[in-house]
Design an enzyme around this catalytic site. Sequence first.
Site, PDB file in Angstrom:
ATOM      1  CE  LYS A   1      -3.213   2.630   2.993  1.00 34.00           C
ATOM      2  NZ  LYS A   1      -4.091   2.609   4.195  1.00 34.00           N
TER       3      LYS A   1
ATOM      4  CG  ASP B   1      -5.333   7.877   4.874  1.00 40.22           C
ATOM      5  OD1 ASP B   1      -6.258   8.559   4.370  1.00 40.22           O
ATOM      6  OD2 ASP B   1      -5.538   6.828   5.539  1.00 40.22           O
TER       7      ASP B   1
ATOM      8  CE  LYS C   1      -6.339   8.558   8.421  1.00 32.22           C
ATOM      9  NZ  LYS C   1      -7.031   7.460   9.106  1.00 32.22           N
TER      10      LYS C   1
ATOM     11  CG  ASP D   1      -9.690   7.532   7.017  1.00 34.12           C
ATOM     12  OD1 ASP D   1      -8.636   7.467   6.358  1.00 34.12           O
ATOM     13  OD2 ASP D   1      -9.722   7.687   8.256  1.00 34.12           O
TER      14      ASP D   1
ATOM     15  NE  ARG E   1     -10.969  -0.984   3.935  1.00 29.89           N
ATOM     16  CZ  ARG E   1     -11.472  -1.145   5.151  1.00 29.89           C
ATOM     17  NH1 ARG E   1     -12.615  -1.793   5.324  1.00 29.89           N
ATOM     18  NH2 ARG E   1     -10.849  -0.673   6.208  1.00 29.89           N
TER      19      ARG E   1
HETATM   20  N1  BES Z   1      -4.123   4.432   6.965  1.00 32.06           N
HETATM   21  C1  BES Z   1      -5.244   4.173   7.790  1.00 32.06           C
HETATM   22  C2  BES Z   1      -4.974   3.152   8.874  1.00 32.06           C
HETATM   23  C3  BES Z   1      -3.969   3.533   9.940  1.00 32.06           C
HETATM   24  C4  BES Z   1      -4.407   3.981  11.163  1.00 32.06           C
HETATM   25  C5  BES Z   1      -2.628   3.346   9.752  1.00 32.06           C
HETATM   26  C6  BES Z   1      -3.514   4.285  12.157  1.00 32.06           C
HETATM   27  C7  BES Z   1      -1.716   3.660  10.742  1.00 32.06           C
HETATM   28  C8  BES Z   1      -2.154   4.121  11.953  1.00 32.06           C
HETATM   29  C9  BES Z   1      -6.397   3.645   6.949  1.00 32.06           C
HETATM   30  O1  BES Z   1      -6.469   4.118   5.650  1.00 32.06           O
HETATM   31  C10 BES Z   1      -7.660   4.042   7.615  1.00 32.06           C
HETATM   32  O2  BES Z   1      -7.892   5.223   7.727  1.00 32.06           O
HETATM   33  N2  BES Z   1      -8.461   3.084   8.054  1.00 32.06           N
HETATM   34  C11 BES Z   1      -9.688   3.358   8.699  1.00 32.06           C
HETATM   35  C12 BES Z   1     -10.725   2.413   8.175  1.00 32.06           C
HETATM   36  C13 BES Z   1     -12.122   2.726   8.616  1.00 32.06           C
HETATM   37  C14 BES Z   1     -12.564   4.056   8.064  1.00 32.06           C
HETATM   38  C15 BES Z   1     -13.047   1.624   8.163  1.00 32.06           C
HETATM   39  C16 BES Z   1      -9.476   3.169  10.184  1.00 32.06           C
HETATM   40  O3  BES Z   1      -8.752   2.277  10.589  1.00 32.06           O
HETATM   41  O4  BES Z   1     -10.029   3.963  10.946  1.00 32.06           O
HETATM   42 ZN    ZN Z   2      -4.682   4.727   4.847  1.00 35.03          ZN
HETATM   43 MN    MN Z   3      -7.491   5.947   5.563  1.00 37.57          MN
END
Ligand code: BES
Ligand code: ZN
Ligand code: MN
Length: 505
Positions: A265, A270, A277, A347, A351
């Site tokens: 990835k 992000d 976020k 966010d 995936r």
């Molecule tokens: N890049 C983030 C996940 C992440 C979180 C990596 C903390 C490193 C540290 C990912 O893209 C994300 O934002 N995931 C969301 C998914 C949710 C919206 C279903 C998450 O984990 O909150």
């Molecule tokens: Zn991410």
């Molecule tokens: Mn994300």
Amino acid sequence: MLKVSITSVKPKDVDATVLVSFLLEDTTYLSQPLQEINELLGNGVMKALNTEVFKGKLYTSFLIYTAGKIKPDYLLLVGLGPKQDLTSESFRIASAEAAQRVSSLGFQRYALFDSSLSGFDERKMVESVVEGAELALYSFNRYKSRSEKKSVEELILIVDQDWKAAQLKPVVEETQKVCEGVKWARDIANMPSSDMTPSLVLEEAKKVAEKFGLECVVLGLEEIKNLGMGGILNVSKGSKEEPKVVILRYRGGKADEKPIVLVGKGVTFDSGGISLKPSEKMEEMKYDKSGAAAVIGAIQSAADLHLPLNLVAIAPLVENLPSGSAYKPGDVIKHYGGKTSEVVNTDAEGRLILADVLAYAVEREKPQAIIDLATLTGACVVALGSQASGLFSNNEALLNKVKEAADVSGERVWPLPLWKEYFDQIKSEVADIKNSGGRSAGAITAAAFLSNFVNTTPWAHLDIAGTAYTPEDGTKVKPYTPKGATGVGVRLLINLLKRWTPLPT
Ligand code: BES
Ligand code: ZN
Ligand code: MN
């Protein structure tokens, strides 16, 4: 890269400022060379061990000034912990401890010998010691205007026989090739997103290809559109930075042998997009490109080691930002191969971009296995913290291989289930699947989403969200993964590939 040499000179005569000696916890008996030093130092080593100051616990060390009694100016005793707990990881940690101590003292050259009398496999020990030193001495200084104090330049490993020095030299060289891959991955992940955009990651990947003789194929915006990679296209829409897919190929195996595909990835930043976020810790999201960095770091080391395998590293590279042109919750995306997904949260972008390349890899490469690495979910951090990456697989043999490689490398993983009931959480009313299953079992539903795009190809997914970087306020950090990107995955993958055997069909 550290200059590492191996010699069978007597420890007391070695030409280095600091002599490091490893000791097991609660040592009562000294190895012959250390006993000799102990005598020259007026029982100095035994005195240290008999007080409470130094007991040989892991993560501890004790410095003794040698006052001209032996060649090195200082003797640094470094603990390995109790004998029954001794593993490669003990040597990695002890070596890292030593390297950091030498570094903070400001010395350039140190020597090291093991006086633990543990009988530990010397090849493994040398490998771990080199890893510990190389990775502990890494620092990301690109943006410091004043150059920091002089860095450690040379490590002299002392063994007790001349022939061992010759035998262990290739171990040092191989280990350093792996560490170069790890440090490359750390550098890329540590770079601020504005200076490591998708195009700039691509430029760095091209340099790697050039240096290590890899084939490099690039998919730019036009190709991404034409191939129907709707996940990558949509996630990137909010940013001025165009998306890229970089594909690196290493041919070390037989011409007709199916490749192993490594997918990483590569979200260079992000923000969450329209599903923005919170601003606290958002700066950490520059590390969202760690998966891409790891697979490119790994394929470079694999090529450098001339592993007898065919490998492909694929990284989708995008920036996830909110703007008037950004993709939005409620949008429906068509992925490579035709499956559709409903965006319920912008966010959950990782995936979406991985779906395209997983489907692409399956169709175009017909791989014997796919392994993807992604900082995919905060839920995985909640579940496992920074101690292990989440491991998911549709193939038990592959799962076991990954676990083994993880244990050997010290880059721990822990398996999580992909029971079919979890798939209900990501059913969509309007599309084939939706991109978030809500808060519960978040790491699992993310993996379940991905599994839809690999069909029956043996596949393993590593959620490295908790292991890819050591945060500023990180709790207990291992001395060989200082703050910032860890380069996690590179050593695990190399270990996996080194011991690779075809999966049972
Ligand atoms: N890049 C983030 C996940 C992440 C979180 C990596 C903390 C490193 C540290 C990912 O893209 C994300 O934002 N995931 C969301 C998914 C949710 C919206 C279903 C998450 O984990 O909150
Ligand atoms: Zn991410
Ligand atoms: Mn994300």
